[in-house]
Design a protein around this motif. Structure first.
Motif, short mmCIF file in Angstrom:
data_model
loop_
_atom_site.label_atom_id
_atom_site.label_comp_id
_atom_site.label_asym_id
_atom_site.label_seq_id
_atom_site.Cartn_x
_atom_site.Cartn_y
_atom_site.Cartn_z
N CYS A 81 40.27 41.53 32.15
CA CYS A 81 39.35 41.82 33.26
C CYS A 81 38.08 41.01 33.08
O CYS A 81 37.56 40.90 31.96
N SER A 82 37.57 40.49 34.16
CA SER A 82 36.33 39.70 34.09
C SER A 82 35.15 40.58 33.68
O SER A 82 35.03 41.72 34.11
N HIS A 138 42.12 36.28 36.63
CA HIS A 138 41.23 35.23 36.12
C HIS A 138 39.99 35.11 36.98
O HIS A 138 40.03 35.27 38.20
N ASP A 153 33.59 33.83 34.41
CA ASP A 153 33.56 34.40 33.06
C ASP A 153 34.38 33.50 32.14
O ASP A 153 35.60 33.41 32.27
N SER A 181 37.44 34.96 30.46
CA SER A 181 38.50 35.53 31.30
C SER A 181 39.76 34.67 31.17
O SER A 181 39.70 33.46 31.26
#
Length: 495
Positions: free
Chosen positions: A202-203, A237, A241, A244
């Motif tokens: 998760c971002s 994605h 980040d 990520s």
């Protein structure tokens, strides 16, 4: 039907599809429950106007068909996630009045999928705590009680508001974050499901940072199926980040077969702690038997560096926190202290941070600054990083030897009373993370599943740890455990 707030995500989704209810009706049921539950201290920024607007939009989308699984489902968002135009304080005075002009990637994904945000949820300040007692909003309270005793209990931390809100049916599910157990420990304390996905799944963009190499967002839900549904929406994605992962997100829900025949479950001997309550030992043994009965092979394993995990974590996490929290200086946003005549910029920094940060945050910032300082960097921080590598290698070795998942207790006890952990000895509180921090240090996925009640009627959870990026397989094992445990208890309503 007035009990719509008691539905699970999957039940509500199916009713919306069958046109048996609407998102507006679901949302109104949750908003009524929230307004009647101020005693729990779970929701700290209510957003009824936003909720009803999104619910109406979700109903239109549902009417057209082709709506995602989360469309129209009312959820709560932990106060650590930045939400556009809505207070995002990380439960700290230093961010008072901060309304971001942007949305965190995770909450944006949920919004894009049509989920309805009911408001922001209580938490420990900057996610630092295991009992939700460090919040500037005051304590979140566990909806569970010990028998007939009306002592207020902790819902766990740092995602205590999320856990309390889901357990008390104020929302159908909620977002949490987990740096050292902050999804799994509160889930265990409140009888709900909480999954921390693999680091990078998760971002982290738009989530207020605590310890950047450990933080990970995840769902807190009423069932394992709900966790699978919500996690799929949260993952993916994100170019914003750098940590990520660009890995496809499978349909987690479709992987819930409950068939774990031939799976190999590891039982780590290092998790048998001195002084561990007999009830936790029994629960662990029962969980092991349930998985064996479901067709899994049980194997004793060793994770030799486990005993160094807590000390390593409480060096690395505060070090990263002291670096991340340096930005809260009273200059750009948030709280700024009133200055006396002749005060310069140094006094402004000192006064602002002294007023804005609570004691636990101050403690961790000072510990972090100390372990990063010249002369101590190698003795503490570098050594902790080396230990982290060894802990990660322990897990890699076990998985290479054919282990599919690892079963451990989620917490060393059931929920304790608010104020019972003495502030004079913070280490007592830190010991709550003993079973969970290894998972963050190694970047692995971990899930807490409610599996039983203690003698006083409080929920207890078991933790399953999976291979990296194999959340689907982990969720399926958790699903088998959930079905075998048959946990359906709910707290008696007193609030």
């Amino acid at each position: 039907m007035t009990d719509l707030n008691r539905l699970t995500l999957s039940e509500a989704r199916d009713r919306l599809r069958a046109k048996e209810t609407t998102s507006v009706e679901l949302t109104e049921a949750c908003l009524s429950a929230i307004d009647a539950a101020d005693a729990l201290g779970a929701f700290v920024h209510k957003t009824p106007e936003i909720a009803l607007e999104r619910a109406r939009a979700a109903d239109e989308r549902l009417a057209q068909g082709d709506a995602p699984a989360m469309c129209g489902l009312p959820i709560g968002i932990k106060d650590l996630f930045c939400t556009k135009g809505v207070d995002s304080q990380a439960a700290s005075r230093i961010l008072e009045g901060f309304k971001p002009e942007y949305e965190s990637t995770v909450s944006q994904k949920l919004q894009d999928a049509g989920a309805v945000m009911l408001g922001k949820l209580n938490m420990d300040e900057f996610a630092m705590g295991s009992s939700n007692e460090t919040s500037c909003y005051g304590n979140a309270v566990n909806p569970w009680r010990r028998g007939n005793d009306d002592t207020a209990l902790t819902p766990g931390g740092s995602s205590g508001g999320s856990a309390s809100a889901v357990a008390a049916d104020l929302c159908l599910a909620a977002t949490g974050t987990d740096t050292g157990g902050s999804i799994r420990q509160p889930a265990a304390f409140t009888g709900i499901v909480g999954i921390k996905p693999t680091y990078g799944r998760c971002s982290r963009w738009g989530i207020v940072a605590f310890a950047s190499s450990l933080d990970q967002a995840g769902p807190m839900t009423k069932t394992v199926r709900d966790a699978a549904i919500m996690l799929e929406t949260m993952c993916g994605h994100d170019a914003k980040d750098s940590t990520s992962a660009d890995i496809p997100v499978p349909d987690f829900e479709s992987m819930l077969t409950g068939d774990i025949k031939g799976k190999v479950i590891g039982i780590p001997r290092e998790y048998r702690m001195d002084g561990m309550p007999e009830e936790i030992e029994m629960l662990w043994a029962d969980g092991t038997a349930m998985l064996r009965d479901a067709g899994a092979e049980i194997r004793d394993i060793t994770l030799p560096h486990t005993k160094y995990a807590l000390p390593a974590y409480y060096v690395i996490a505060p070090a990263e926190a002291s670096s991340n929290l340096a930005r809260y200086d009273g200059v750009r946003y948030g709280h700024r202290a009133k200055l006396a005549q002749g005060d310069g910029i140094t006094e402004m920094y000192e006064k602002t941070r002294a007023e804005g940060f609570g004691h636990e945050v101050q403690r961790r910032v000072m510990v972090g600054t100390y372990v990063l300082s010249a002369g101590f960097y190698d003795a503490y921080y570098n050594r902790a990083r080396k230990v982290r590598t060894l802990i990660k290698r322990d897990f890699e070795q076990v998985f290479a030897d054919g282990i599919d998942a690892i079963l451990t207790p989620a917490t060393p006890s059931a929920a304790f009373g608010l104020g019972e952990m003495n502030d004079a000895d913070p280490v007592q509180m830190y010991l709550n993370d003993v079973f969970t921090v290894t998972v963050n240090l190694a970047g692995l996925p971990g899930i807490s599943v409610p599996a039983g009640l203690d003698a006083k009627g409080l929920p207890l959870g078991l933790q399953l740890i999976g291979r990296p990026w194999e959340e689907g397989d982990l969720l399926n094992t958790a699903y088998a455990l959930e079905r075998a445990a048959g946990f359906v208890a709910k707290p008696d309503k007193w609030w």
